[in-house]
Design a protein around this motif. Structure first.
Motif, PDB file in Angstrom:
ATOM      1  N   HIS A 249      -4.700  -9.492  -1.157  1.00 53.51           N
ATOM      2  CA  HIS A 249      -5.255 -10.367  -0.123  1.00 53.51           C
ATOM      3  C   HIS A 249      -4.300 -10.521   1.063  1.00 53.51           C
ATOM      4  O   HIS A 249      -4.737 -10.689   2.199  1.00 53.51           O
ATOM      5  N   ALA A 250      -3.015 -10.463   0.798  1.00 51.96           N
ATOM      6  CA  ALA A 250      -2.022 -10.550   1.876  1.00 51.96           C
ATOM      7  C   ALA A 250      -1.854  -9.197   2.565  1.00 51.96           C
ATOM      8  O   ALA A 250      -1.566  -9.133   3.767  1.00 51.96           O
ATOM      9  N   LEU A 251      -2.052  -8.133   1.825  1.00 52.37           N
ATOM     10  CA  LEU A 251      -1.829  -6.781   2.344  1.00 52.37           C
ATOM     11  C   LEU A 251      -2.774  -6.440   3.491  1.00 52.37           C
ATOM     12  O   LEU A 251      -2.368  -5.839   4.489  1.00 52.37           O
TER      13      LEU A 251
ATOM     14  N   TYR B  95      -5.596   3.483   0.281  1.00 51.70           N
ATOM     15  CA  TYR B  95      -5.180   3.382  -1.118  1.00 51.70           C
ATOM     16  C   TYR B  95      -3.679   3.115  -1.107  1.00 51.70           C
ATOM     17  O   TYR B  95      -2.914   3.847  -0.465  1.00 51.70           O
ATOM     18  N   TYR B  96      -3.279   2.070  -1.810  1.00 47.17           N
ATOM     19  CA  TYR B  96      -1.867   1.670  -1.801  1.00 47.17           C
ATOM     20  C   TYR B  96      -1.288   1.835  -3.199  1.00 47.17           C
ATOM     21  O   TYR B  96      -1.585   1.056  -4.097  1.00 47.17           O
ATOM     22  N   GLU B  97      -0.487   2.864  -3.348  1.00 52.95           N
ATOM     23  CA  GLU B  97       0.113   3.185  -4.633  1.00 52.95           C
ATOM     24  C   GLU B  97       1.115   2.107  -5.043  1.00 52.95           C
ATOM     25  O   GLU B  97       1.670   1.396  -4.199  1.00 52.95           O
ATOM     26  N   GLN B  98       1.326   1.981  -6.335  1.00 50.35           N
ATOM     27  CA  GLN B  98       2.327   1.044  -6.832  1.00 50.35           C
ATOM     28  C   GLN B  98       3.667   1.357  -6.175  1.00 50.35           C
ATOM     29  O   GLN B  98       4.057   2.504  -6.045  1.00 50.35           O
ATOM     30  N   GLY B  99       4.342   0.301  -5.740  1.00 50.14           N
ATOM     31  CA  GLY B  99       5.604   0.466  -5.051  1.00 50.14           C
ATOM     32  C   GLY B  99       5.452   0.569  -3.546  1.00 50.14           C
ATOM     33  O   GLY B  99       6.439   0.519  -2.811  1.00 50.14           O
ATOM     34  N   CYS B 100       4.207   0.708  -3.066  1.00 51.15           N
ATOM     35  CA  CYS B 100       3.936   0.815  -1.623  1.00 51.15           C
ATOM     36  C   CYS B 100       2.955  -0.259  -1.169  1.00 51.15           C
ATOM     37  O   CYS B 100       2.263  -0.081  -0.174  1.00 51.15           O
ATOM     38  N   MET B 101       2.884  -1.328  -1.910  1.00 47.84           N
ATOM     39  CA  MET B 101       1.871  -2.329  -1.577  1.00 47.84           C
ATOM     40  C   MET B 101       2.385  -3.708  -1.905  1.00 47.84           C
ATOM     41  O   MET B 101       3.576  -3.938  -2.005  1.00 47.84           O
TER      42      MET B 101
ATOM     43  N   ASP C  87      -2.766  -3.861  -7.870  1.00 52.62           N
ATOM     44  CA  ASP C  87      -1.725  -4.894  -7.840  1.00 52.62           C
ATOM     45  C   ASP C  87      -1.716  -5.817  -9.060  1.00 52.62           C
ATOM     46  O   ASP C  87      -0.812  -6.632  -9.198  1.00 52.62           O
ATOM     47  N   HIS C  88      -2.701  -5.693  -9.940  1.00 50.61           N
ATOM     48  CA  HIS C  88      -2.770  -6.627 -11.073  1.00 50.61           C
ATOM     49  C   HIS C  88      -2.018  -6.125 -12.304  1.00 50.61           C
ATOM     50  O   HIS C  88      -1.428  -6.909 -13.026  1.00 50.61           O
ATOM     51  N   TYR C  89      -2.074  -4.820 -12.532  1.00 49.02           N
ATOM     52  CA  TYR C  89      -1.436  -4.248 -13.712  1.00 49.02           C
ATOM     53  C   TYR C  89      -0.174  -3.465 -13.362  1.00 49.02           C
ATOM     54  O   TYR C  89       0.251  -2.586 -14.094  1.00 49.02           O
ATOM     55  N   ALA C  90       0.381  -3.743 -12.193  1.00 49.09           N
ATOM     56  CA  ALA C  90       1.562  -2.996 -11.756  1.00 49.09           C
ATOM     57  C   ALA C  90       2.814  -3.840 -11.964  1.00 49.09           C
ATOM     58  O   ALA C  90       2.870  -4.959 -11.478  1.00 49.09           O
ATOM     59  N   PRO C  91       3.824  -3.322 -12.673  1.00 48.40           N
ATOM     60  CA  PRO C  91       3.796  -2.048 -13.390  1.00 48.40           C
ATOM     61  C   PRO C  91       2.940  -2.154 -14.657  1.00 48.40           C
ATOM     62  O   PRO C  91       2.764  -3.237 -15.196  1.00 48.40           O
TER      63      PRO C  91
ATOM     64  N   ASP D 161     -12.710   5.368   5.196  1.00 49.62           N
ATOM     65  CA  ASP D 161     -11.827   4.492   5.959  1.00 49.62           C
ATOM     66  C   ASP D 161     -12.130   3.009   5.752  1.00 49.62           C
ATOM     67  O   ASP D 161     -11.382   2.156   6.229  1.00 49.62           O
ATOM     68  N   LYS D 162     -13.235   2.701   5.072  1.00 49.38           N
ATOM     69  CA  LYS D 162     -13.655   1.307   4.925  1.00 49.38           C
ATOM     70  C   LYS D 162     -13.627   0.836   3.474  1.00 49.38           C
ATOM     71  O   LYS D 162     -14.270  -0.144   3.109  1.00 49.38           O
ATOM     72  N   ILE D 163     -12.871   1.547   2.656  1.00 53.37           N
ATOM     73  CA  ILE D 163     -12.651   1.147   1.266  1.00 53.37           C
ATOM     74  C   ILE D 163     -11.156   0.979   1.079  1.00 53.37           C
ATOM     75  O   ILE D 163     -10.365   1.788   1.560  1.00 53.37           O
ATOM     76  N   CYS D 164     -10.776  -0.099   0.410  1.00 47.29           N
ATOM     77  CA  CYS D 164      -9.361  -0.387   0.179  1.00 47.29           C
ATOM     78  C   CYS D 164      -9.150  -0.587  -1.323  1.00 47.29           C
ATOM     79  O   CYS D 164      -9.808  -1.435  -1.941  1.00 47.29           O
ATOM     80  N   LEU D 165      -8.266   0.197  -1.902  1.00 53.72           N
ATOM     81  CA  LEU D 165      -7.965   0.111  -3.333  1.00 53.72           C
ATOM     82  C   LEU D 165      -6.491  -0.237  -3.507  1.00 53.72           C
ATOM     83  O   LEU D 165      -5.615   0.488  -3.026  1.00 53.72           O
ATOM     84  N   VAL D 166      -6.248  -1.352  -4.191  1.00 57.33           N
ATOM     85  CA  VAL D 166      -4.881  -1.851  -4.359  1.00 57.33           C
ATOM     86  C   VAL D 166      -4.622  -2.141  -5.837  1.00 57.33           C
ATOM     87  O   VAL D 166      -5.113  -3.132  -6.374  1.00 57.33           O
TER      88      VAL D 166
END
Length: 206
Positions: A105-107, A95-101, A66-70, A59-64
């Motif tokens: 830093h803003a997320l 974990y925020y999949e592409q298209g859901c994030m 956002d740099h290579y998407a798409p 619950d304390k790890i966040c993976l986004v």
């Protein structure tokens, strides 16, 4: 009587289990959150696997990603896949999949993942190896920074925004003018900004 502390010092002291910290002091802190993206996460994940302990708290790890998407090519798709597979393997809550994030830093504040007083509210960049150790152990060391207080007063001219404020500050002090320092912003201009405006300044301050 303890000396007054800045916001950064208060947050670091609380997470290190200390009543007081001073600039230059090395402290080891409990982490509220470890954030990584599709560039930094694969190296951090390699470190987690080398340690062999799994993750300290899903619950304390966040993976986004956002740099290579798409994904622009096979290499970037592979980076994203490493991140996605790790998130599923360890059932990472944030974990925020592409298209859901969005922008990582803003997320975090948008989703309520970071709250006032969290070490994530202090937040600073770390190397991918440090991020990996943080994911595995839930702890990281920090050097308590000196703090620069920047006071901005007055009404912004029409058409000016928070981004103009931080660009002006960067122009005054230089891109490395606050190296290994925390920056506190105060004054009537800052108080009048929206939360989004304040986050813009915080994001560019780093």
């Amino acid at each position: 009587m303890a000396r007054p502390m800045t916001m950064a010092e208060k947050i670091l002291a609380a997470h290190a289990g200390l009543e007081e910290v001073v600039p230059g002091q090395l402290v080891e802190c409990d982490l509220d959150l470890v954030l990584a993206n599709d560039i930094t996460a694969p190296i951090a994940i390699k470190t987690v696997r080398e340690i062999g302990a799994g993750v300290f708290d899903k619950d304390k790890i966040c993976l986004v990603p956002d740099h290579y998407a798409p994904n622009k090519d096979i290499k970037s798709a592979e980076q994203t896949k490493v991140t996605r597979d790790f998130a599923h393997e360890h059932q990472i809550t944030h974990y925020y999949e592409q298209g859901c994030m969005g922008i990582e830093h803003a997320l975090l504040p948008e989703q309520g993942i970071v709250a006032p007083g969290d070490i994530g509210a202090f937040s600073t960049g770390v190397g991918s190896t440090d991020a990996g150790v943080g994911m595995a152990t839930g702890r990281a060391w920090f050097k308590v920074p000196e703090t620069i207080r920047i006071v901005v007063d007055g009404e912004l001219p029409e058409g000016a925004s928070a981004k103009d404020v931080i660009l002006h500050v960067i122009g005054k002090i230089g891109v490395d003018g606050a190296l290994y320092c925390a920056m506190e912003f105060a004054g009537s201009t800052i108080e009048a900004l929206s939360v989004e405006g304040r986050l813009t300044i915080a994001n560019m301050a780093i």
